[in-house]
Design an enzyme around this catalytic site. Structure first.
Site, PDB file in Angstrom:
ATOM      1  N   THR A  78       0.847  -1.194   0.000  1.00  0.00           N
ATOM      2  CA  THR A  78       0.000   0.000   0.000  1.00  0.00           C
ATOM      3  C   THR A  78       0.884   1.246   0.000  1.00  0.00           C
ATOM      4  OG1 THR A  78      -1.633  -1.237   1.275  1.00  0.00           O
ATOM      5  CG2 THR A  78      -1.842   1.173   1.296  1.00  0.00           C
ATOM      6  N   PRO A 125      -1.395  -5.205  16.761  1.00  0.00           N
ATOM      7  CA  PRO A 125      -2.743  -4.954  17.306  1.00  0.00           C
ATOM      8  C   PRO A 125      -3.336  -3.623  16.834  1.00  0.00           C
ATOM      9  CG  PRO A 125      -1.361  -5.884  19.009  1.00  0.00           C
ATOM     10  CD  PRO A 125      -0.469  -5.640  17.817  1.00  0.00           C
ATOM     11  N   GLU A 174      -2.665  -2.063  14.031  1.00  0.00           N
ATOM     12  CA  GLU A 174      -3.007  -2.211  12.608  1.00  0.00           C
ATOM     13  C   GLU A 174      -4.352  -2.937  12.478  1.00  0.00           C
ATOM     14  OE1 GLU A 174       0.010  -4.067  10.210  1.00  0.00           O
ATOM     15  OE2 GLU A 174      -1.300  -4.184   8.458  1.00  0.00           O
ATOM     16  N   LEU A 224     -29.972  -5.873  -2.307  1.00  0.00           N
ATOM     17  CA  LEU A 224     -31.198  -5.063  -2.248  1.00  0.00           C
ATOM     18  C   LEU A 224     -31.180  -3.891  -3.243  1.00  0.00           C
ATOM     19  CD1 LEU A 224     -31.756  -5.124   1.618  1.00  0.00           C
ATOM     20  CD2 LEU A 224     -32.996  -6.429  -0.122  1.00  0.00           C
ATOM     21  N   GLY A 260     -29.755  -4.757  -9.848  1.00  0.00           N
ATOM     22  CA  GLY A 260     -28.684  -4.578 -10.838  1.00  0.00           C
ATOM     23  C   GLY A 260     -27.845  -3.342 -10.580  1.00  0.00           C
ATOM     24  N   GLY A 306      -3.026  -9.505   8.103  1.00  0.00           N
ATOM     25  CA  GLY A 306      -3.101 -10.864   8.653  1.00  0.00           C
ATOM     26  C   GLY A 306      -4.451 -11.424   8.261  1.00  0.00           C
ATOM     27  N   ASN A 316      -7.900 -13.656   8.072  1.00  0.00           N
ATOM     28  CA  ASN A 316      -8.790 -14.029   9.186  1.00  0.00           C
ATOM     29  C   ASN A 316      -8.481 -15.430   9.717  1.00  0.00           C
ATOM     30  OD1 ASN A 316      -9.802 -11.522   8.956  1.00  0.00           O
ATOM     31  ND2 ASN A 316     -11.935 -12.111   8.576  1.00  0.00           N
TER      32      ASN A 316
HETATM   33  C1  LIG Z   1      -5.024  -4.501  -1.202  1.00  0.00           C
HETATM   34  C2  LIG Z   1      -3.909  -5.090  -0.388  1.00  0.00           C
HETATM   35  C3  LIG Z   1      -3.070  -4.261   0.347  1.00  0.00           C
HETATM   36  C4  LIG Z   1      -2.008  -4.796   1.072  1.00  0.00           C
HETATM   37  N1  LIG Z   1      -1.131  -3.955   1.717  1.00  0.00           N
HETATM   38  C5  LIG Z   1       0.011  -4.468   2.261  1.00  0.00           C
HETATM   39  C6  LIG Z   1       1.031  -3.606   2.759  1.00  0.00           C
HETATM   40  O1  LIG Z   1       0.916  -2.376   2.754  1.00  0.00           O
HETATM   41  N2  LIG Z   1       2.164  -4.170   3.228  1.00  0.00           N
HETATM   42  C7  LIG Z   1       2.366  -5.538   3.257  1.00  0.00           C
HETATM   43  O2  LIG Z   1       3.414  -5.958   3.682  1.00  0.00           O
HETATM   44  N3  LIG Z   1       1.407  -6.374   2.781  1.00  0.00           N
HETATM   45  C8  LIG Z   1       0.250  -5.884   2.280  1.00  0.00           C
HETATM   46  N4  LIG Z   1      -0.711  -6.727   1.778  1.00  0.00           N
HETATM   47  C9  LIG Z   1      -0.479  -8.168   1.822  1.00  0.00           C
HETATM   48  C10 LIG Z   1      -1.354  -8.917   2.802  1.00  0.00           C
HETATM   49  O3  LIG Z   1      -1.039  -8.576   4.128  1.00  0.00           O
HETATM   50  C11 LIG Z   1      -1.152 -10.416   2.512  1.00  0.00           C
HETATM   51  O4  LIG Z   1      -1.782 -10.673   1.264  1.00  0.00           O
HETATM   52  C12 LIG Z   1      -1.730 -11.313   3.591  1.00  0.00           C
HETATM   53  O5  LIG Z   1      -0.989 -11.209   4.778  1.00  0.00           O
HETATM   54  C13 LIG Z   1      -1.775 -12.783   3.166  1.00  0.00           C
HETATM   55  O6  LIG Z   1      -0.550 -13.216   2.670  1.00  0.00           O
HETATM   56  P1  LIG Z   1      -0.490 -13.987   1.256  1.00  0.00           P
HETATM   57  O7  LIG Z   1      -1.214 -13.155   0.276  1.00  0.00           O
HETATM   58  O8  LIG Z   1       0.913 -14.339   0.992  1.00  0.00           O
HETATM   59  O9  LIG Z   1      -1.343 -15.293   1.501  1.00  0.00           O
HETATM   60  P2  LIG Z   1      -0.806 -16.712   2.036  1.00  0.00           P
HETATM   61  O10 LIG Z   1      -0.011 -16.495   3.275  1.00  0.00           O
HETATM   62  O11 LIG Z   1      -0.196 -17.436   0.911  1.00  0.00           O
HETATM   63  O12 LIG Z   1      -2.184 -17.414   2.421  1.00  0.00           O
HETATM   64  C14 LIG Z   1      -3.020 -18.092   1.474  1.00  0.00           C
HETATM   65  C15 LIG Z   1      -4.164 -18.740   2.246  1.00  0.00           C
HETATM   66  O13 LIG Z   1      -3.635 -19.702   3.183  1.00  0.00           O
HETATM   67  C16 LIG Z   1      -4.124 -19.415   4.463  1.00  0.00           C
HETATM   68  N5  LIG Z   1      -3.109 -19.739   5.485  1.00  0.00           N
HETATM   69  C17 LIG Z   1      -1.806 -19.395   5.493  1.00  0.00           C
HETATM   70  N6  LIG Z   1      -1.229 -19.821   6.623  1.00  0.00           N
HETATM   71  C18 LIG Z   1      -2.184 -20.450   7.347  1.00  0.00           C
HETATM   72  C19 LIG Z   1      -2.232 -21.109   8.615  1.00  0.00           C
HETATM   73  N7  LIG Z   1      -1.150 -21.184   9.405  1.00  0.00           N
HETATM   74  N8  LIG Z   1      -3.401 -21.650   9.023  1.00  0.00           N
HETATM   75  C20 LIG Z   1      -4.521 -21.545   8.261  1.00  0.00           C
HETATM   76  N9  LIG Z   1      -4.546 -20.961   7.055  1.00  0.00           N
HETATM   77  C21 LIG Z   1      -3.408 -20.397   6.607  1.00  0.00           C
HETATM   78  C22 LIG Z   1      -4.411 -17.924   4.470  1.00  0.00           C
HETATM   79  O14 LIG Z   1      -5.324 -17.581   5.492  1.00  0.00           O
HETATM   80  C23 LIG Z   1      -4.983 -17.746   3.070  1.00  0.00           C
HETATM   81  O15 LIG Z   1      -6.335 -18.095   3.070  1.00  0.00           O
HETATM   82  C24 LIG Z   1      -1.815  -6.206   1.093  1.00  0.00           C
HETATM   83  C25 LIG Z   1      -2.671  -7.045   0.389  1.00  0.00           C
HETATM   84  C26 LIG Z   1      -3.693  -6.515  -0.364  1.00  0.00           C
HETATM   85  C27 LIG Z   1      -4.560  -7.447  -1.153  1.00  0.00           C
END
Ligand SMILES: Cc1cc2nc3c(=O)[nH]c(=O)nc-3n(C[C@H](O)[C@H](O)[C@H](O)COP(=O)(O)OP(=O)(O)OC[C@H]3O[C@@H](n4cnc5c(N)ncnc54)[C@H](O)[C@@H]3O)c2cc1C
Length: 383
Positions: free
Chosen positions: A162, A246, A248, A343, A346, A370, A372
């Site tokens: 971001t 926390p 963030e 609601l 289109g 992080g 959910n």
């Molecule tokens: C619009 C946008 C803005 C962002 N801005 C920033 C930013 O400013 N700085 C920055 O550093 N990042 C940023 N991010 C990145 C964001 O924080 C990451 O996409 C996010 O933390 C998930 O990491 P990943 O995409 O590598 O997914 P992955 O870690 O590859 O996860 C893929 C899936 O596996 C699941 N998973 C992974 N590990 C586990 C586990 N232990 N147990 C259960 N499920 C798990 C995840 O929940 C997810 O569903 C941004 C992302 C978006 C889309």
């Protein structure tokens, strides 16, 4: 009638601050949505305008150029930004995250160097944790900052950042000791001006938040002075991240609840104007029940959010509480935005309708800050 009760942490001073935040967001953010979406970024000038009226770094101490307020001020600005329907301006990262890392973890010299310029809008901040190969598993970052005399040599690739196309001060999560996991992580502050080997990639093409410049960043043998190691001690990065996450997550929850409230308000208004089968859409029992459920979701989320804000204002919000409020409010936002969009029929699918933007913006909130699933992982460890 308002959907929620007045937050317990508000007071008359914060009410007058809200007027300033409201008028800035309505004047400077709301009218620019389409233009910024097309440009894939906000105007660089916006940061200086916000700095001039004192809306950046609200909870940073005045002695370092900030507003001298508390998280309550940050929360009000986030609510007003959501109310203006804006999902482009990355101030939550700039003020609520980057400035806070510097203020909480930086040396006195680092605070003096960077905070006043973050507060004036002369510097735009970003935080680069995520890499193409790792997001959730932060201990596993591949970026390296290896000491060479009075510099670190930084190599790595970051993605989804971001403020990535505008940032001039970037907190880069990198390993100063690649042989270690969490203990090898440090936060290296990259000042991008004149930084040889630093390159910005494209602004990424997202399904929503089109006006936000989420970007890739490349670091090839970037020489960073050792004075730019945040806090001045190697291997503290993971501890700093755990301390700051926390806030963030609370920021994301504040935006989520404000967006949810806005979505329900818009939908009540729309369904009272639109007619079908000779009556207002609102008067179908299904519509009224869906809106009754959505209004309840907002009220329940707001009550727990307010409790978390109060705890944070007292310095008592823990990692588990922040994880709970982040996953719960963003999950509910996704559901509420989806029911509200339905609601609108289109029209809900048309980008020109704010409910369409609310729906796409809602989706990412379950992913960033992080995921959910990671929030539930954090909570479950305490059970
Ligand atoms: C619009 C946008 C803005 C962002 N801005 C920033 C930013 O400013 N700085 C920055 O550093 N990042 C940023 N991010 C990145 C964001 O924080 C990451 O996409 C996010 O933390 C998930 O990491 P990943 O995409 O590598 O997914 P992955 O870690 O590859 O996860 C893929 C899936 O596996 C699941 N998973 C992974 N590990 C586990 C586990 N232990 N147990 C259960 N499920 C798990 C995840 O929940 C997810 O569903 C941004 C992302 C978006 C889309």
């Amino acid at each position: 009638m308002p959907l929620t009760q007045r937050s317990s942490w508000l007071d008359p001073d914060l009410d007058s601050f809200r007027e300033l935040a409201h008028s800035f967001c309505q004047k400077e953010l709301a009218p620019n949505h389409e233009r910024w979406s097309a440009a894939k970024q906000v105007d660089r000038e916006l940061w200086r305008k916000a700095g001039e009226v004192g809306l950046l770094c609200l909870s940073i101490p005045e002695e370092h150029g900030g507003g001298g307020g508390t998280f309550a001020h940050e929360a009000i600005l986030l609510e007003e930004q959501a109310r203006a329907g804006d999902d482009a301006w990355g101030n939550a990262v700039h003020s609520g995250i980057v400035a806070h890392y510097v203020s909480s973890c930086g040396t006195e010299d680092q605070k003096k160097r960077w905070l006043p310029r973050l507060a004036s809008g002369d510097l735009v901040g970003a935080i680069a944790m995520t890499e193409p190969g790792t997001g959730s598993d932060l201990q596993n970052v591949k970026a390296k900052a290896i000491r060479d005399g009075d510099h670190y040599v930084l190599n790595g690739t970051k993605t989804f950042i971001t403020n990535g196309s505008q940032a001039e001060l970037i907190i880069v999560v990198a390993k100063t000791d690649p042989g270690e996991a969490a203990k090898g992580v440090s936060l290296v502050m990259v000042e991008t001006e004149g930084a040889e080997g630093f390159r910005r990639g494209r602004v990424l093409d997202k399904i929503g938040m089109h006006g936000q410049d989420t970007s890739e960043l490349f670091f090839d043998d970037v020489r960073v002075p050792i004075e730019n190691l945040l806090g001045g001690v190697e291997g503290q990065g993971f501890i700093h991240l755990m301390q700051q996450l926390p806030q963030e997550r609370l920021i994301i929850a504040v935006s989520a609840v404000a967006a949810m409230e806005g979505a329900v308000e818009q939908t009540i208004q729309y369904t009272k104007e639109r007619t079908a089968f000779g009556r207002e859409i609102f008067n179908f029992q299904n519509t009224r029940f869906k809106l009754a459920e959505a209004a309840t979701e907002v009220a329940v989320c707001k009550a727990y959010l307010d409790q978390c804000i109060e705890r944070h204002l007292k310095g008592e919000l823990d990692v588990t509480g922040a994880a709970m409020v982040k996953w719960w409010t963003t999950d509910r936002l996704s559901r509420v935005a989806d029911e509200c969009l339905q609601l609108f029929g289109g029209y809900g699918y048309m980008n020109e309708y704010p409910i369409a933007r609310a729906w796409t913006s809602a989706r990412v909130q379950r992913i960033f800050g992080g995921t959910n699933e990671i929030m539930k992982e954090i909570i479950s460890r305490t059970l």
